[in-house]
Design a protein around this motif. Structure first.
Motif, PDB file in Angstrom:
ATOM      1  N   SER A 113       0.839  -1.198   0.000  1.00  0.00           N
ATOM      2  CA  SER A 113       0.000   0.000   0.000  1.00  0.00           C
ATOM      3  C   SER A 113       0.878   1.253   0.000  1.00  0.00           C
ATOM      4  N   VAL A 114       0.344   2.332  -0.581  1.00  0.00           N
ATOM      5  CA  VAL A 114       1.078   3.587  -0.689  1.00  0.00           C
ATOM      6  C   VAL A 114       0.307   4.685   0.032  1.00  0.00           C
ATOM      7  N   VAL A 115       0.992   5.398   0.937  1.00  0.00           N
ATOM      8  CA  VAL A 115       0.413   6.544   1.644  1.00  0.00           C
ATOM      9  C   VAL A 115       1.239   7.779   1.300  1.00  0.00           C
ATOM     10  N   ILE A 116       0.572   8.814   0.810  1.00  0.00           N
ATOM     11  CA  ILE A 116       1.266  10.037   0.406  1.00  0.00           C
ATOM     12  C   ILE A 116       0.794  11.195   1.267  1.00  0.00           C
ATOM     13  N   LEU A 117       1.727  11.799   2.005  1.00  0.00           N
ATOM     14  CA  LEU A 117       1.414  12.973   2.821  1.00  0.00           C
ATOM     15  C   LEU A 117       1.673  14.215   1.980  1.00  0.00           C
ATOM     16  N   GLY A 118       0.781  14.454   1.037  1.00  0.00           N
ATOM     17  CA  GLY A 118       0.928  15.552   0.101  1.00  0.00           C
ATOM     18  C   GLY A 118      -0.053  15.341  -1.043  1.00  0.00           C
ATOM     19  N   ASP A 119       0.186  16.033  -2.154  1.00  0.00           N
ATOM     20  CA  ASP A 119      -0.675  15.913  -3.325  1.00  0.00           C
ATOM     21  C   ASP A 119      -0.047  14.998  -4.365  1.00  0.00           C
ATOM     22  N   ALA A 120      -0.882  14.553  -5.303  1.00  0.00           N
ATOM     23  CA  ALA A 120      -0.404  13.845  -6.486  1.00  0.00           C
ATOM     24  C   ALA A 120      -0.865  14.680  -7.683  1.00  0.00           C
ATOM     25  N   ASN A 121       0.082  15.373  -8.323  1.00  0.00           N
ATOM     26  CA  ASN A 121      -0.250  16.333  -9.367  1.00  0.00           C
ATOM     27  C   ASN A 121      -0.640  15.657 -10.681  1.00  0.00           C
ATOM     28  N   PRO A 122      -1.312  16.398 -11.579  1.00  0.00           N
ATOM     29  CA  PRO A 122      -1.626  15.843 -12.903  1.00  0.00           C
ATOM     30  C   PRO A 122      -0.356  15.393 -13.613  1.00  0.00           C
ATOM     31  N   GLY A 123      -0.424  14.234 -14.274  1.00  0.00           N
ATOM     32  CA  GLY A 123       0.752  13.698 -14.948  1.00  0.00           C
ATOM     33  C   GLY A 123       1.553  12.734 -14.094  1.00  0.00           C
ATOM     34  N   SER A 124       1.195  12.620 -12.814  1.00  0.00           N
ATOM     35  CA  SER A 124       1.872  11.651 -11.938  1.00  0.00           C
ATOM     36  C   SER A 124       1.154  10.308 -12.004  1.00  0.00           C
ATOM     37  N   GLU A 125       1.873   9.238 -11.610  1.00  0.00           N
ATOM     38  CA  GLU A 125       1.303   7.899 -11.591  1.00  0.00           C
ATOM     39  C   GLU A 125       1.617   7.225 -10.257  1.00  0.00           C
ATOM     40  N   ILE A 126       0.607   6.614  -9.671  1.00  0.00           N
ATOM     41  CA  ILE A 126       0.791   5.841  -8.442  1.00  0.00           C
ATOM     42  C   ILE A 126       0.220   4.450  -8.683  1.00  0.00           C
ATOM     43  N   ILE A 127       1.075   3.462  -8.551  1.00  0.00           N
ATOM     44  CA  ILE A 127       0.673   2.071  -8.779  1.00  0.00           C
ATOM     45  C   ILE A 127       1.003   1.277  -7.527  1.00  0.00           C
ATOM     46  N   ALA A 128       0.009   0.600  -6.959  1.00  0.00           N
ATOM     47  CA  ALA A 128       0.205  -0.136  -5.711  1.00  0.00           C
ATOM     48  C   ALA A 128      -0.480  -1.492  -5.801  1.00  0.00           C
ATOM     49  N   ALA A 129       0.177  -2.512  -5.244  1.00  0.00           N
ATOM     50  CA  ALA A 129      -0.456  -3.823  -5.155  1.00  0.00           C
ATOM     51  C   ALA A 129      -1.591  -3.808  -4.133  1.00  0.00           C
ATOM     52  N   GLY A 130      -1.495  -2.902  -3.139  1.00  0.00           N
ATOM     53  CA  GLY A 130      -2.520  -2.766  -2.103  1.00  0.00           C
ATOM     54  C   GLY A 130      -3.341  -1.506  -2.308  1.00  0.00           C
ATOM     55  N   ASP A 131      -3.559  -0.756  -1.216  1.00  0.00           N
ATOM     56  CA  ASP A 131      -4.381   0.448  -1.260  1.00  0.00           C
ATOM     57  C   ASP A 131      -3.533   1.681  -1.576  1.00  0.00           C
ATOM     58  N   ILE A 132      -4.228   2.761  -1.952  1.00  0.00           N
ATOM     59  CA  ILE A 132      -3.580   4.057  -2.164  1.00  0.00           C
ATOM     60  C   ILE A 132      -4.317   5.094  -1.316  1.00  0.00           C
ATOM     61  N   LEU A 133      -3.566   5.797  -0.470  1.00  0.00           N
ATOM     62  CA  LEU A 133      -4.142   6.847   0.372  1.00  0.00           C
ATOM     63  C   LEU A 133      -3.348   8.133   0.152  1.00  0.00           C
ATOM     64  N   VAL A 134      -4.043   9.173  -0.307  1.00  0.00           N
ATOM     65  CA  VAL A 134      -3.399  10.461  -0.545  1.00  0.00           C
ATOM     66  C   VAL A 134      -3.969  11.465   0.448  1.00  0.00           C
ATOM     67  N   MET A 135      -3.107  11.969   1.334  1.00  0.00           N
ATOM     68  CA  MET A 135      -3.532  12.924   2.357  1.00  0.00           C
ATOM     69  C   MET A 135      -3.483  14.339   1.789  1.00  0.00           C
ATOM     70  N   GLY A 136      -4.087  14.502   0.634  1.00  0.00           N
ATOM     71  CA  GLY A 136      -4.111  15.762  -0.072  1.00  0.00           C
ATOM     72  C   GLY A 136      -5.021  15.584  -1.273  1.00  0.00           C
ATOM     73  N   THR A 137      -4.681  16.227  -2.394  1.00  0.00           N
ATOM     74  CA  THR A 137      -5.486  16.126  -3.613  1.00  0.00           C
ATOM     75  C   THR A 137      -4.836  15.157  -4.586  1.00  0.00           C
TER      76      THR A 137
END
Length: 199
Positions: A113-137
């Motif tokens: 699983s991936v936890v991001i304490l920030g934003d994920a901007n347009p054009g970015s990619e997040i790939i996870a075998a588990g969950d994805i949690l973004v503590m932002g936009t």
């Protein structure tokens, strides 16, 4: 009913739920429902074990628990012993924590699983075998359950992805969601369709 009929504890392996052996199953089921309801999806996607030392679960009781956990975004797996149930899949016990914003052109891939304490901007990619949690936009592409885990979820304080994938299902947000609501949301699979709900 006793307040400690269901006890939830954190362990090295994840979360342990201990059931009172002296109560009827229906009472335990109600107590567990209230605990999970009050948690506000805090345990969604968690690695959980249920312990009931002197209780053997019937197939019907097992199915009732399975439905209960599914309703709270959890996936009850088969276990070697009817007294110990483990969910969800082991890869979710691995978590990558990133304290930064993921910028355009950056790609994050992780077997857990991936936890991001920030934003994920347009054009970015997040790939996870588990969950994805973004503590932002979340504005980029997010692919949870990349190894085929249909119980995986994507959550964000503001969920505005350019593309959303869970397991093998792909979805694009409708145009009317351009601004999106001002509250956290969770995306999960229901009947093989990605559904976005308030968190």
């Amino acid at each position: 009913m006793k307040n400690d009929s269901v006890v939830i504890k954190g362990t090295k392996e994840g979360i342990s739920i201990i059931l009172d052996d002296s109560l009827e199953f229906d009472d335990l089921q109600k107590a567990l429902y209230e605990k999970l309801k009050n948690s506000r999806n805090f345990f969604s996607g968690g690695n959980v074990r249920i312990q009931a030392k002197n209780r053997n679960l019937s197939n019907e009781e097992y199915e009732k628990l399975q439905k209960l956990f599914t309703d709270f975004g959890m996936n009850l797996q088969e276990a070697s012993s009817p007294k110990t149930m483990i969910f969800p899949k082991p890869n979710k016990s691995r978590v990558l924590l990133l304290k930064k914003t993921i910028r355009s052109g950056q790609k994050i891939a992780y077997n857990g699983s991936v936890v991001i304490l920030g934003d994920a901007n347009p054009g970015s990619e997040i790939i996870a075998a588990g969950d994805i949690l973004v503590m932002g936009t979340l504005r980029g592409m997010a692919h949870a359950g990349a190894d085929g885990d249909s119980s995986a979820v994507v959550t964000a304080f503001r969920l505005k992805p350019t593309q959303l994938r869970i397991a093998g299902v792909i979805a694009r947000p409708p145009e009317e969601r351009e601004d999106g609501p001002l509250f956290p949301e969770i995306a999960r699979l229901k009947n093989n369709v990605i559904v976005i709900e308030p968190l």
